[in-house]
Design an enzyme around this catalytic site. Structure first.
Site, mmCIF file in Angstrom:
data_model
loop_
_atom_site.group_PDB
_atom_site.id
_atom_site.type_symbol
_atom_site.label_atom_id
_atom_site.label_comp_id
_atom_site.label_asym_id
_atom_site.label_seq_id
_atom_site.Cartn_x
_atom_site.Cartn_y
_atom_site.Cartn_z
ATOM 1 C CB THR A 52 1.697 -3.496 10.837
ATOM 2 O OG1 THR A 52 0.532 -3.917 10.102
ATOM 3 C CG2 THR A 52 1.377 -2.258 11.653
ATOM 4 C CG HIS A 95 10.218 -26.029 9.659
ATOM 5 N ND1 HIS A 95 10.378 -26.165 11.023
ATOM 6 C CD2 HIS A 95 11.348 -26.560 9.104
ATOM 7 C CE1 HIS A 95 11.530 -26.754 11.284
ATOM 8 N NE2 HIS A 95 12.149 -26.989 10.137
ATOM 9 C CB CYS A 155 0.713 -2.702 4.567
ATOM 10 S SG CYS A 155 0.385 -3.819 5.946
ATOM 11 C CG HIS A 187 8.736 -29.598 7.976
ATOM 12 N ND1 HIS A 187 8.468 -29.235 9.275
ATOM 13 C CD2 HIS A 187 10.043 -29.955 7.933
ATOM 14 C CE1 HIS A 187 9.580 -29.348 9.994
ATOM 15 N NE2 HIS A 187 10.541 -29.791 9.197
ATOM 16 C CG ASP A 212 -0.368 0.152 2.531
ATOM 17 O OD1 ASP A 212 0.876 0.318 2.609
ATOM 18 O OD2 ASP A 212 -1.108 0.157 3.531
#
Ligand code: RB5
Length: 147
Positions: free
Chosen positions: A71, A102, A69, A137, A12
């Site tokens: 965060t 993993h 973005c 995994h 963004d």
């Protein structure tokens, strides 16, 4: 170049500068970068950018994706709504390596208001160079996908 070395990038408005730096770094690592993020700083909505990038990974057009973005959290949530996407937010190098090894993560999310550029580029490099280990995994990743 094949899709196996094609990386989609988006963000963004909060992460344009870091996204451009990530793209340059990925190119130095041999990746073809498809940058579909905004280029002007007007406020925009991270869900549409996360979902657009996720669509290119889910379709197989790009092998991996990186979304950014403020965060990293909102755009990660949006990307993970697309079927087949496993996207993790990372603010450390170890986690970036482990989500590939993993969790077979096919997308990485970064927070431009959380980490600096130097650390972000090291995280990107860890994500792009680590490989899924398979084995036990793979069983667990299949469970995430509901298999
Ligand atoms: C935009 O102000 C901000 O909310 C966005 O970049 C992101 O941090 C959301 O998760």
């Amino acid at each position: 170049m094949t899709a196996s070395k094609r990386l989609v990038l988006s963000s963004d408005h909060a992460a344009i500068d870091l996204r451009l730096a990530v793209g340059k770094h990925a190119e130095t690592l041999g990746w073809e970068v498809i940058d579909i993020g905004p280029t002007t700083p007007e406020s925009t909505h991270y869900p549409k950018h996360g979902q657009a990038a996720a669509g290119k990974v889910a379709s197989g057009e790009c092998a991996l994706g990186i979304v950014l973005c403020g965060t990293g959290q909102g755009i990660m949530m949006a990307a993970n709504k697309v079927a087949g996407i496993r996207c993790g937010v990372c603010s450390d190098i170890f986690s970036a390596k482990m989500i590939r090894q993993h969790n077979d993560a096919n997308m990485l999310a970064l927070g431009a208001r959380v980490i600096g550029e130097r650390l972000a580029l090291e995280i990107v490099e860890a994500f792009l160079t680590a490989e899924f280990e398979g084995g036990r995994h793979a069983t667990r990743v299949a469970m995430i996908e509901g298999d």
